[in-house]
Design a protein around this motif. Structure first.
Motif, PDB file in Angstrom:
ATOM      1  N   TYR A  74       0.849  -1.183   0.000  1.00 56.93           N
ATOM      2  CA  TYR A  74       0.000   0.000   0.000  1.00 56.93           C
ATOM      3  C   TYR A  74       0.890   1.241   0.000  1.00 56.93           C
ATOM      4  CZ  TYR A  74      -3.133   3.706   1.465  1.00 56.93           C
ATOM      5  OH  TYR A  74      -3.814   4.888   1.525  1.00 56.93           O
ATOM      6  N   GLY A 101       3.073  -1.160   4.252  1.00 56.34           N
ATOM      7  CA  GLY A 101       2.539   0.176   4.096  1.00 56.34           C
ATOM      8  C   GLY A 101       3.644   1.196   3.910  1.00 56.34           C
ATOM      9  N   HIS A 107       0.721   5.448   0.309  1.00 58.91           N
ATOM     10  CA  HIS A 107      -0.179   6.537   0.707  1.00 58.91           C
ATOM     11  C   HIS A 107       0.312   7.879   0.172  1.00 58.91           C
ATOM     12  CE1 HIS A 107      -3.440   8.149   3.120  1.00 58.91           C
ATOM     13  NE2 HIS A 107      -2.633   9.119   3.538  1.00 58.91           N
ATOM     14  N   GLY A 113      -3.746   3.315   5.460  1.00 61.88           N
ATOM     15  CA  GLY A 113      -2.987   4.488   5.788  1.00 61.88           C
ATOM     16  C   GLY A 113      -3.600   5.337   6.871  1.00 61.88           C
ATOM     17  N   ASP A 164      -6.479  -0.310  11.387  1.00 57.59           N
ATOM     18  CA  ASP A 164      -6.136   0.350  10.126  1.00 57.59           C
ATOM     19  C   ASP A 164      -7.389   0.884   9.483  1.00 57.59           C
ATOM     20  OD1 ASP A 164      -3.396   0.012   9.487  1.00 57.59           O
ATOM     21  OD2 ASP A 164      -3.770  -2.111   9.197  1.00 57.59           O
ATOM     22  N   ALA A 179       0.846   5.255   6.735  1.00 53.02           N
ATOM     23  CA  ALA A 179       0.500   3.927   6.218  1.00 53.02           C
ATOM     24  C   ALA A 179       0.719   2.859   7.281  1.00 53.02           C
ATOM     25  CB  ALA A 179       1.336   3.615   4.979  1.00 53.02           C
TER      26      ALA A 179
END
Length: 477
Positions: A53, A308, A55, A465, A461, A313
């Motif tokens: 992921y 993240g 952000h 993020g 979460d 994140a």
């Protein structure tokens, strides 16, 4: 949208995208049947895969309902931010020793405000640090106001192969209430352009439960969206968040709060309409047809590893490169300037890291897996709990058996999952299930443990993020 209807919890109700509210009035379950503490879980082999992921924390304006980790600034030093995203991705991939990335999701904020060259640079860094298959799902969140056909074509050339468009509504009055900067016509144009460039891989987000919104207005808006959409839709019940303009208006009496019964009816109406249109209701807030499920979001709900990158994140992975052997919950520094300073000085901006105990990992697996129509399979449970099976935890007399008898829950050869009715009430069912898991996992630490006791639970979460710390209460006797 990056699973914005999801906050993993350990014993509190699942928040965000909460359909319907209240659950089946439940009294105390049967008394605990204490068993011996399970044997220690053997050290796992280094996992070969993870989702990633990324952000992007900036927006042009803050919507009236939003309290996510996003920033509205006069100017963004995109080259500096992009360089830090590249550096942090490389560092965390090295620390995780992941061999292959299954999916990448650019969320925010408004990542469609980033240039295609920044997106391409991050993907090149990921592909250089780990295997990024050509078939991997690579999603970008986009707002209609920054999703012109030329810009979307640039993102496709950069490596994006799936879009998640924040439509939210196709009614201009509702969009003004939400503080969105686009019109309904702009949303339609963005979705149509996206479908031409990303056929079968364009998702749209819609919000329901707006102040003053009627069920008829919601049904008409959803029907309009069905005439526009591709093969994936995410529906989120509007959650009033402290510190937002919309919450202040509702709580101050300027705008009406939607009744819970109306919210439940809106959700059930939407589910029926989407299923009738050929969509599979594969997660509490997500619907897909023609197999267009979100691979990236499924990795969260299946409690797989994810990394993240970017301000605020979150991640869940084993830091093998640092000598770690247990899964950690990691949170990156929230504020972009501070995050960049940390990345520049030490390669990453991890602000908080917590080693998750085996029980905490099972709690997350349960809370997340039950959000899906497949539930928690025996195989997946066994990966986290090789000594204590699903049947051993939930097949004995207790809360889970009561919920099965009432038709809210199913435990069979496929695993543990909610019924269609139970899925809408998951936030009410989870506390009982988590209490049963805690009791079966180990005997009480001391006499009287239970009512009134408190214990730490993993940090939650949102959107890969967003921080949403959760504290679970004790299990009543």
């Amino acid at each position: 949208m990056a699973i914005r209807g999801w906050r993993p919890v350990a014993a509190a109700a699942v928040a965000a995208a909460r359909p319907g509210g209240g659950g089946p009035g439940r009294g105390p379950g049967a008394g605990p049947a204490w068993g011996a503490a399970p044997e220690p879980v053997p050290e796992p082999a280094a996992p070969a895969t993870a989702a990633l992921y990324v952000h992007w924390p900036y927006c042009r304006k803050r919507c009236s309902y939003c309290n996510f980790n996003k920033y509205v600034v006069p100017a963004v030093d995109e080259s500096a931010v992009g360089a830090c995203l590249v550096q942090e991705a490389r560092t965390l991939l090295r620390l995780s020793q992941v061999q292959s990335i299954t999916s990448v999701f650019f969320g925010g904020g408004t990542p469609s405000l980033a240039s295609p060259r920044t997106i391409a640079a991050v993907l090149e860094a990921v592909a250089g640090a780990a295997h990024l298959p050509a078939s991997a799902e690579v999603t970008l969140e986009a707002n209609p106001s920054s999703a012109s056909p030329a810009r979307l074509a640039g993102f496709r050339a950069a490596g994006i192969n799936r879009l998640s468009i924040g439509v939210q509504s196709l009614d201009d009055a509702e969009l003004r209430l939400l503080g969105r900067e686009h019109t309904a016509a702009e949303a339609r144009g963005a979705v149509e352009a996206a479908r031409r460039l990303f056929p079968g891989r364009t998702s749209i987000d819609l919000l329901f439960g707006l102040p003053g919104q009627s069920q008829d207005a919601w049904a008409q808006g959803l029907a309009a969206a069905l005439g526009l959409c591709d093969d994936h839709i995410s529906l989120y019940q509007l959650t009033l968040e402290r510190g937002t303009a919309l919450a202040a208006q509702v709580w101050g009496g300027t705008l009406p709060a939607p009744p819970q019964d109306l919210l439940a009816d809106m959700y059930q109406t939407a589910c029926a309409m989407l299923v009738a249109a050929g969509f599979r209701h594969y997660e509490v807030s997500n619907f897909a047809r023609k197999g267009a499920l979100s691979t990236h979001n499924l990795s969260y709900w299946r409690a797989e590893q994810y990394i993240g990158v970017g301000p605020g994140a979150h991640g869940r992975f084993v830091p093998w490169g640092e000598g770690g052997r247990s899964r950690e919950a990691r949170v990156q520094t929230l504020e972009p300037d501070a995050w960049m300073q940390e990345v520049q000085s030490r390669g990453h901006g991890t602000r908080r890291r917590v080693v998750l105990s085996p029980l905490e990992q099972l709690e997350e697996l349960l809370a997340l897996g039950l959000r899906t129509d497949e539930g928690v399979t025996h195989e997946r449970w066994g990966q986290f709990s090789p000594q204590l099976s699903l049947e051993a935890v939930f097949g004995e007399p207790g809360e889970a058996q009561d919920l099965q008898q009432q038709g809210w829950l199913l435990l069979d050869g496929g695993g543990l999952r909610c019924s269609v009715r139970g899925l809408a009430l998951l936030d009410s069912l989870l506390p009982d299930l988590l209490c049963q898991l805690q009791r079966r996992w180990a005997p009480p630490a001391a006499p009287g443990w239970g009512a009134g006791a408190a214990r730490r639970s993993p940090t939650g979460d949102r959107a890969g993020g967003e921080a949403a710390g959760v504290v679970s209460g004790g299990c009543g006797e």
